[in-house]
Design a protein around this motif. Structure first.
Motif, PDB file in Angstrom:
ATOM      1  N   PRO A  31       0.281  20.242  -4.534  1.00 44.76           N
ATOM      2  CA  PRO A  31       0.662  20.441  -3.129  1.00 44.76           C
ATOM      3  C   PRO A  31       1.642  21.593  -2.937  1.00 44.76           C
ATOM      4  N   VAL A  32       2.556  21.772  -3.880  1.00 47.96           N
ATOM      5  CA  VAL A  32       3.532  22.865  -3.777  1.00 47.96           C
ATOM      6  C   VAL A  32       2.833  24.212  -3.892  1.00 47.96           C
ATOM      7  N   VAL A  33       1.962  24.336  -4.889  1.00 49.16           N
ATOM      8  CA  VAL A  33       1.204  25.579  -5.063  1.00 49.16           C
ATOM      9  C   VAL A  33       0.362  25.860  -3.829  1.00 49.16           C
ATOM     10  N   ALA A  34      -0.302  24.809  -3.333  1.00 47.82           N
ATOM     11  CA  ALA A  34      -1.150  24.971  -2.145  1.00 47.82           C
ATOM     12  C   ALA A  34      -0.330  25.437  -0.948  1.00 47.82           C
ATOM     13  N   PHE A  35       0.864  24.881  -0.784  1.00 47.50           N
ATOM     14  CA  PHE A  35       1.706  25.263   0.348  1.00 47.50           C
ATOM     15  C   PHE A  35       2.120  26.729   0.253  1.00 47.50           C
ATOM     16  N   VAL A  36       2.589  27.137  -0.917  1.00 48.64           N
ATOM     17  CA  VAL A  36       3.075  28.517  -1.079  1.00 48.64           C
ATOM     18  C   VAL A  36       1.943  29.521  -0.877  1.00 48.64           C
ATOM     19  N   VAL A  37       0.793  29.255  -1.498  1.00 46.41           N
ATOM     20  CA  VAL A  37      -0.339  30.182  -1.386  1.00 46.41           C
ATOM     21  C   VAL A  37      -0.852  30.229   0.050  1.00 46.41           C
ATOM     22  N   ALA A  38      -1.027  29.056   0.665  1.00 42.57           N
ATOM     23  CA  ALA A  38      -1.546  29.011   2.036  1.00 42.57           C
ATOM     24  C   ALA A  38      -0.572  29.658   3.018  1.00 42.57           C
ATOM     25  N   ASP A 168      18.757  29.745   0.476  1.00 39.31           N
ATOM     26  CA  ASP A 168      19.658  30.581   1.280  1.00 39.31           C
ATOM     27  C   ASP A 168      19.190  32.025   1.343  1.00 39.31           C
ATOM     28  N   ASN A 169      18.404  32.433   0.335  1.00 42.16           N
ATOM     29  CA  ASN A 169      17.905  33.815   0.293  1.00 42.16           C
ATOM     30  C   ASN A 169      16.449  33.929   0.731  1.00 42.16           C
ATOM     31  N   ASP A 170      15.929  32.856   1.351  1.00 42.36           N
ATOM     32  CA  ASP A 170      14.576  32.859   1.934  1.00 42.36           C
ATOM     33  C   ASP A 170      13.481  33.194   0.925  1.00 42.36           C
ATOM     34  N   GLU A 171      13.655  32.754  -0.313  1.00 42.98           N
ATOM     35  CA  GLU A 171      12.669  33.021  -1.365  1.00 42.98           C
ATOM     36  C   GLU A 171      11.685  31.853  -1.460  1.00 42.98           C
ATOM     37  N   VAL A 172      10.723  31.805  -0.546  1.00 39.53           N
ATOM     38  CA  VAL A 172       9.803  30.669  -0.479  1.00 39.53           C
ATOM     39  C   VAL A 172       8.944  30.570  -1.742  1.00 39.53           C
ATOM     40  N   GLY A 173       8.389  31.694  -2.186  1.00 42.62           N
ATOM     41  CA  GLY A 173       7.557  31.680  -3.393  1.00 42.62           C
ATOM     42  C   GLY A 173       8.337  31.242  -4.617  1.00 42.62           C
ATOM     43  N   SER A 174       9.544  31.765  -4.764  1.00 41.65           N
ATOM     44  CA  SER A 174      10.384  31.385  -5.902  1.00 41.65           C
ATOM     45  C   SER A 174      10.827  29.935  -5.811  1.00 41.65           C
ATOM     46  N   LEU A 175      11.008  29.435  -4.592  1.00 49.03           N
ATOM     47  CA  LEU A 175      11.345  28.024  -4.397  1.00 49.03           C
ATOM     48  C   LEU A 175      10.229  27.125  -4.928  1.00 49.03           C
ATOM     49  N   GLY A 176       8.989  27.526  -4.632  1.00 49.55           N
ATOM     50  CA  GLY A 176       7.853  26.748  -5.128  1.00 49.55           C
ATOM     51  C   GLY A 176       7.815  26.730  -6.643  1.00 49.55           C
ATOM     52  N   ALA A 177       8.030  27.897  -7.254  1.00 46.97           N
ATOM     53  CA  ALA A 177       8.012  27.973  -8.717  1.00 46.97           C
ATOM     54  C   ALA A 177       9.145  27.157  -9.314  1.00 46.97           C
ATOM     55  N   ALA A 178      10.330  27.241  -8.709  1.00 46.90           N
ATOM     56  CA  ALA A 178      11.485  26.494  -9.219  1.00 46.90           C
ATOM     57  C   ALA A 178      11.263  24.996  -9.099  1.00 46.90           C
ATOM     58  N   LYS A 179      10.658  24.566  -7.989  1.00 48.89           N
ATOM     59  CA  LYS A 179      10.407  23.136  -7.794  1.00 48.89           C
ATOM     60  C   LYS A 179       9.479  22.599  -8.869  1.00 48.89           C
TER      61      LYS A 179
END
Length: 216
Positions: A31-38, A168-179
């Motif tokens: 679901p995390v991967v799907a969210f970031v990619v979509a 805080d730095n709006d890094e959505v893609g990196s947030l997904g990877a970190a999660k």
């Protein structure tokens, strides 16, 4: 045959199995991967819908395969709450906000449990295995479970620090990877330490007569 069955019943789950197995690792990440990619391809609303559909599909798949649905249901509820919050705020990064603050809460609770001399690693492990509170009568056992509990606190704390920085730095893609990276893989490390503490504690308690001797 009976001996093999008895051995299988006594076999303790591995760390990977306790973390949901290989499928659990994959299912938690999808679901995390799907969210970031979509989100990168179709925008926020598309990402919310896709992540929700993936979580539902995983739950249905486990039902059809007659697998345990508890991890999938927990993941589905988490995705629904995160997606609903994200839809409400209109910010993609808020998909991860609930998990970020939950990590901080987890770290605080684990630390507090050590301070009040009821380390949660020991409470949860011995409660789940039916050994009660005998371990608290042994100072070394409490120390072992203090180490395990503080390890879990460090894991949750690291999740919070890293993911809050990315948030805080709006890094959505990196947030997904970190999660994903800081999810089950780090939890598996924590479970290894808990398993070590449990084994060391059991050895102490058996020597002191606080646990029955192991049957051959």
């Amino acid at each position: 045959m009976q001996m093999n069955e008895a051995m299988e019943q006594r076999r303790k789950p591995t760390v990977l199995e306790q973390a949901g197995g290989t499928k659990g690792l994959v299912y938690s990440a999808l679901p995390v991967v799907a969210f970031v990619v979509a989100n990168s391809l179709g925008g926020l609303r598309t990402a919310v819908v896709v992540a929700g559909l993936v979580a539902v599909a995983i739950t249905v798949n486990r039902l059809l395969r007659r697998e345990s649905v508890q991890p999938a249901l927990g993941g589905l509820v988490g995705v629904v709450i995160a997606a609903g919050f994200t839809w409400y705020t209109g910010s993609a990064k808020d998909y991860f906000l609930l998990g970020i603050w939950a990590s901080l809460a987890g770290a605080v609770v684990f630390v507090l449990s050590v301070l009040v001399k009821w380390p949660l690693a020991g409470v949860i492990w011995n409660g789940a295995t039916g050994k009660g509170t005998a371990w608290r009568a042994d100072r070394s056992s409490r120390r072992y479970f203090n180490v395990a509990t503080l390890t879990l606190a460090a894991i949750f704390g690291a999740r919070f620090v890293v993911q809050k920085y990315l948030y805080d730095n709006d890094e959505v893609g990196s947030l997904g990877a970190a999660k994903i990276v800081m999810g089950y893989p780090l939890l598996a490390v924590g479970l290894l330490v808990v398993a070590w503490a449990a084994k060391a504690s059991d050895k102490r308690l058996r020597a002191a007569g606080l646990l029955p001797a192991r049957k051959n």
